[in-house]
Design a protein around this motif. Structure first.
Motif, short mmCIF file in Angstrom:
data_model
loop_
_atom_site.label_atom_id
_atom_site.label_comp_id
_atom_site.label_asym_id
_atom_site.label_seq_id
_atom_site.Cartn_x
_atom_site.Cartn_y
_atom_site.Cartn_z
N UNK A 440 -0.73 -5.22 -2.97
CA UNK A 440 -0.49 -4.71 -1.63
C UNK A 440 0.92 -5.03 -1.18
N UNK A 441 1.52 -6.03 -1.79
CA UNK A 441 2.89 -6.36 -1.42
C UNK A 441 3.87 -5.60 -2.28
N UNK A 442 3.57 -5.55 -3.58
CA UNK A 442 4.59 -5.02 -4.49
C UNK A 442 4.64 -3.50 -4.53
N UNK A 451 2.11 -5.97 3.90
CA UNK A 451 1.57 -7.18 4.52
C UNK A 451 0.82 -6.85 5.79
N UNK A 452 1.40 -5.91 6.57
CA UNK A 452 0.77 -5.57 7.85
C UNK A 452 -0.61 -4.97 7.61
N UNK A 620 1.48 -10.57 11.28
CA UNK A 620 1.68 -9.30 11.96
C UNK A 620 0.74 -8.25 11.38
N UNK A 621 -0.06 -7.62 12.23
CA UNK A 621 -0.96 -6.57 11.75
C UNK A 621 -0.31 -5.21 11.95
N UNK B 111 11.89 -10.61 3.53
CA UNK B 111 12.04 -10.56 4.98
C UNK B 111 10.90 -9.85 5.66
N UNK B 112 10.59 -10.34 6.86
CA UNK B 112 9.63 -9.66 7.74
C UNK B 112 10.38 -9.47 9.04
#
Lengths: 678, 419
Positions: A440-442, A451-452, A620-621, B111-112
């Motif tokens: 989900x990140x990559x 991420x959200x 953070x969503x 970064x976020x």
């Protein structure tokens, strides 16, 4: 009834009546009553922006309350109530024919399809759907230009955005589904024989509808009004995105007191008065509902007389008219059908626009550049990673299917192994892919979106689990162990439903730093544990409040309709309370808990206001990130993200439906308990 | 910028971009997103940054001088860090590549980025979370910094980790709110004006008074103002020749009377970033910050409109000069990465890249030289750089006790503007 040994035994096991509701009571005390009490206290302070929390308590006063009654602020109150009342009425008027059509005029299979079509739009992000209304309403937009071209409107184009009308349209759109569902449930429960009897006794269609159907649908209308009117009054997003200065609503105004204006006392006072206003208008509504039948019953002799005359005349006419009039009557279902289709199209317009605009070539989500491209999809995804993930997924699923095939012919393998193997391999694929490779990140090239989306799911899932557990338990306690505590508890649940989100948000945001001092609870919420570090646990708390209240009501409504004799019988036959609960009560409420869970999940996934204030950098969503983006320009990749979230949610639901069907629950049963009715 | 034109040293121009460097690095390619990575890799290589171990290694630009690159005046130190870096900033305020892939590949940080809408929002977030907000970098506007320091929300910068601060024009350092730059360093600065559609508004507008008159006349119900109390009230003060930092009760009373009772009813929206909505056709005149107004030209073209019909006017006779600053909040989980990022963003090439994205002056010294070298095709430069005579009319905000009154005026105006 004589006391058997079993009942005496059972009584000995009983703790206090509210035992089952105890987790909810502790939860609400810790995360609702105490934090909100502080906020109520703030309303008597004065603003002092030099303090860390900008309130001064040295001289308490009711100044903030009188300020709200100042003409300038009070106007917004009236405006909000007007929008909410009109929107609720419109929702009933638009939704009732749809619910009526689905309940009485279509075969079983179509019922489920219509209901699904009503529910599905609410699984796209609330925020992006609202933003999407800017597309057809934009004065320079394609639709507007077309209307100008046709000469139907002036050269200035559609002048609806940034007016109360835009808010009105979008708010009806946003809450229509929450009205149609309870209406449908109520209508669907009406015994068709009652309607037939009415007709056999000579009542016409209209008389049957108003005399039989509508009164029986009453509880559904009440549930629908509660589910739409209350959140509309506190709505923050719709007015902020579409309302401009003219379409301002209380929710947005309260929020701006807490953040922008730093005037917490005024914000608290506004919120408290808003709660009072909502309760008052609900009270007025219910009194009106009591008065109308009273008046009509007083007038009934005259009405009866009139009806009899009309019926006589109709009979007289029927004698002269040929049977061909039968075909004329068949027009009604067709009209209802067309209406239903129109409403469904209305519900899907913004979603189609979200999908369309995710292929926008330009740099802004709401402005169609005239060219389509997949560049934002490309920008968001890392193609090779994505392919890898899909391949791993497919491989594991294929293995599952192959094993299932191999096992099919053998007798020595238990049946459940072969029937669950595909599901298990799906879960395995999810875990292997997800937790081990962090796909989900990559797969996302763009910072934060993956991420959200992941955070949204973890937060909503956790909050739903909490809501189903504590809400389910207190629902059982309310229905089965009523007592003096019920009043207090129901009042709390109702307050949770009525409190504007922004007030909860500020209350919780200021509460969490304080919670460190409470032993045990403090450790959990400050140290952060496992993979859920970084504020996700705060989101669970924040999102679970409203969701658990909803589950409580649904479970209670479900059990209230079922006799307790089954549980008593189990007890009499010697089953200890735990076992009676597990084997009798739990299966009874299972569908209500699933329905409540689904509703909670949808609500939590969309939660923006509470989450924005209490989320941390690591939690953070999607709605929080999107709300941040609405502050400037929304890029088309937000449409991509929303589309993706929609697809993922729908597949999760489908997956759940598959599991449920294996569990033997029919789809219509789930739909029926979806909003509890009453 | 004209102030720098006068100081400009022609020799530097050569030092900045020797031919060998220019050949390697096609400027246009560097500026366009797609090949930016390649472009940056060159710079990174030239600067001798080869650290891949993720530690807090420091590579100086010393290598630069050996292969004839610009050195001396410019510091291009890149410190790497590790882990995650969370920035809480204004909407659309950095080139997405910089806070995404480039930060990851150059600084080894993920970064976020989250956004807030006002300084008050930022302060509320930091104050309510009691140091657990999880953000590493925040970007408050100058005057709010002293308040935030007083409330204990910001931590001191470790200036030894920000050697590239020497690239910032001293003009933009040592501001009133942080005279020694212990807590902040300039990210960029801008000003306020308005933007209007010449096909809908026939009159030629030049001053705040014109803006007010048009909003109350020809464009009534079609205008937007910035959703920030100082700007909204400032519009009135500037138009009437009053210092926008005034604490004079009579002036503020007059402002309240005018703005709440007479002006508010004509407002269509309180909108701090009107560019997208201008393109949608929602407003025919909007108060805007210069960078956002500049973006509006792009958006309008995107929407199939004619940007030539729109005109930007710098507020007159007086207007604002605001400066947003990089700061590190107390409780930041990864201050090392925060320093590394701030330092990196002060490298001229990176800074100009951000400038091209958001359209605000980033405070680099010798700006006109830099632009000439790195971004000669920059469009609408007159909306980013201002002449001496213009800068003279711009004033920085001072936080006074009167700010509460101004916020109150905005608050009441919002209520009054409602339909």
């Amino acid at each position: 009834m004589t006391e058997t040994v079993a009942t005496r035994l059972r009584k000995r096991f009983h703790g206090p009546k509210y035992l089952l509701a105890l987790p909810a009571i502790i939860w609400y005390l810790l995360f609702f009553a105490l934090p909100i009490a502080f906020i109520v206290f703030y309303s008597f302070g004065t603003k002092d922006s030099t303090k860390l929390l900008p309130v001064d308590f040295s001289h308490l006063s009711t100044h903030s309350y009188s300020a709200v009654f100042d003409e300038t602020f009070f106007k917004t109150f009236r405006g909000t109530l007007r929008i909410a009342v009109i929107a609720t009425t419109l929702c009933v008027l638009i939704g009732l024919p749809v619910a009526y059509f689905a309940a009485f005029k279509v075969p079983e299979k179509w019922k489920a399809i219509i209901l699904a079509a009503v529910v599905v739009p609410s699984f796209t992000s609330f925020l992006i759907r609202t933003v999407a209304w800017r597309i057809p309403l934009a004065p320079n937009g394609t639709f507007s230009k077309w209307l100008i071209g046709m000469g139907w409107i002036g050269q200035n184009g559609i002048q609806i955005l940034e007016t109360p009308l835009a808010v009105q349209i979008a708010i009806v759109y946003n809450y229509l589904g929450f009205m149609i569902l309870p209406l449908f449930v109520a209508l669907d429960r009406i015994d068709v024989r009652m309607r037939e009897a009415s007709k056999d006794l000579g009542a016409g269609r209209v008389a049957t509808f108003f005399g039989v159907t509508l009164p029986l649908a009453g509880p559904g209308i009440v549930a629908g009004v509660l589910l739409t009117f209350i959140p509309m009054c506190g709505d923050y997003v719709t007015a902020t995105v579409l309302g401009g200065a003219k379409g301002n609503m209380i929710g947005a105004m309260i929020a701006s007191q807490f953040s922008g204006a730093q005037n917490w006392p005024l914000g608290s006072a506004m919120a408290i008065l808003m709660i009072a206003a909502v309760l008052l208008s609900l009270g007025v509504g219910f009194i009106a509902m009591k008065i109308v039948p009273l008046v009509s019953s007083l007038a009934s002799p005259a009405v009866q007389n009139l009806r009899r005359k009309m019926h006589a005349r109709a009979l007289e006419q029927a004698k002269h008219v040929k049977p061909s009039t039968r075909t004329k009557i068949e027009v009604l279902p067709k009209v209802l059908g067309v209406w239903t289709v129109l409403v469904l199209v209305f519900l899907f317009i913004p979603i189609l626009l979200v999908f369309l605009h995710s292929f926008n070539n330009g740099g802004s989500f709401t402005i169609w550049s005239g060219k389509s491209s997949t560049k934002w999809w490309g920008e968001l995804f890392n193609g090779s990673e994505m392919l890898g993930v899909l391949v791993r997924f497919a491989a594991l699923l294929v293995i599952g299917v192959v094993i299932k095939r191999l096992l099919k012919g053998r007798d020595n393998v238990p049946k459940f192994v072969s029937s669950w193997i595909v599901v298990v391999s799906f879960v395995l694929a999810l875990i292997l892919n997800g937790f081990m490779t962090e796909w989900y990140r990559t797969i996302f090239d763009f910072t934060g979106i993956g991420d959200a989306i992941r955070n949204s799911f973890i937060a909503a899932f956790g909050a739903t689990v909490i809501a189903v557990i504590i809400g389910g338990m207190s629902g059982v306690a309310l229905a089965r162990r009523p007592g003096r505590w019920t009043t207090f508890f129901m009042a709390t649940v109702f307050l949770i439903l009525v409190t504007p989100e922004i007030m909860d948000a500020v209350a919780l945001a200021t509460w969490f730093p304080r919670i460190k001092e409470i032993p045990l609870v403090g450790i959990i919420f400050t140290s952060g544990w496992g993979p859920f570090n970084g504020g996700i646990n705060k989101l669970w708390v924040g999102q679970s409040l409203y969701a658990s209240a909803v589950v409580t009501l649904i479970v209670r409504a479900r059990l209230a309709g079922i006799d307790e004799s089954l549980e008593e019988a189990a007890g009499d036959l010697g089953a200890p309370p735990g076992r009676a609960f597990r084997q009798i009560t739990l299966p009874l409420i299972a569908s209500a808990m699933v329905a409540g869970g689904l509703l909670s999940f949808a609500l939590c996934l969309d939660n923006a206001v509470i989450s924005t204030l209490i989320s941390e950098a690591g939690s953070t969503t999607f709605p929080v990130a999107l709300l941040g983006a609405t502050r400037s320009t929304i890029k088309p990749f937000w449409g991509v993200g929303a589309a993706l979230l929609f697809i993922v949610t729908l597949s999760a639901l489908w997956f759940l439906a598959v599991i449920l069907r294996r569990g033997g629950d029919s789809a219509s049963k789930i739909a029926a308990t979806f909003t509890g009715g009453s | 910028m004209a102030t720098e034109n006068s100081k400009q040293n022609p020799k530097q121009l050569n030092m900045l971009a020797p031919d060998s460097f220019r050949e390697k690095l096609s400027r246009r390619a560097f500026l366009q997103g797609g090949t930016a990575l390649a472009g940056f890799a060159l710079i990174a290589a030239a600067c001798g940054s080869s650290s891949s171990d993720g530690g807090a290694t420091t590579d100086t630009a010393a290598a630069g001088s050996t292969d004839g690159l610009a050195s001396g005046d410019w510091s291009r130190v890149i410190n790497t860090a590790s882990g995650e870096l969370a920035m809480y900033t204004w909407g659309d305020y950095n080139d997405p590549e910089l806070v995404g892939a480039l930060a990851a590949s150059t600084l080894s940080v993920t970064m976020k980025v989250d956004y807030y809408a006002s300084n008050e929002d930022l302060i509320t977030k930091l104050a309510t979370s009691g140091g657990t907000s999880g953000f590493d970098i925040v970007v408050p506007t100058g005057p709010y910094i002293s308040q935030m320091v007083e409330k204990g929300l910001l931590q001191k910068l470790d200036k030894s980790l920000i050697p590239n601060m020497v690239n910032v024009d001293p003009l933009y350092l040592g501001q009133a709110w942080d005279t020694t730059n212990d807590y902040s360093v300039c990210k960029n600065w801008g000003t306020t004006g308005f933007f209007y559609d010449t096909t809908k508004i026939s009159k030629e507008l030049t001053t705040w008074q014109d803006f007010i008159d048009t909003c109350m006349g020809e464009a009534s119900g079609q205008c937007s103002v910035i959703d920030a109390a100082p700007n909204y009230c400032g519009m009135y003060f500037w138009a009437n020749g009053i210092d926008w930092n005034t604490e004079d009760a009579a002036s503020i009373d007059a402002a309240e009377k005018f703005l709440v009772d007479e002006f508010a009813q004509h407002i269509k929206a309180f909108d701090s970033y009107p560019s997208t909505k201008l393109a949608e056709g929602a407003y025919s005149i909007a108060m805007a910050w210069n960078g956002d107004a500049r973006q509006a030209y792009v958006r309008i073209a995107d929407a199939g409109g004619t940007p030539e019909n729109w005109k930007w006017v710098l507020g007159a006779p007086d207007t604002e000069l605001w400066m947003d600053n990089y700061c590190i909040p107390v409780g930041a989980p990864n201050p090392e990465a925060a320093h590394a990022w701030i330092n990196w963003d002060l490298i001229p090439e990176i800074s100009i890249r951000d400038l091209q994205y958001h359209g605000y002056h980033t405070g680099m010294k010798n700006m006109s030289t830099l632009i000439g070298e790195i971004a000669p095709d920059l469009e609408k430069g007159d909306m980013i750089f201002f002449g001496d005579d213009q800068v003279k009319t711009m004033h920085t905000q001072v936080i006074t006790p009167a700010l509460d009154r101004l916020i109150d005026i905005l608050n009441k105006s919002k209520a009054k503007a409602g339909g």
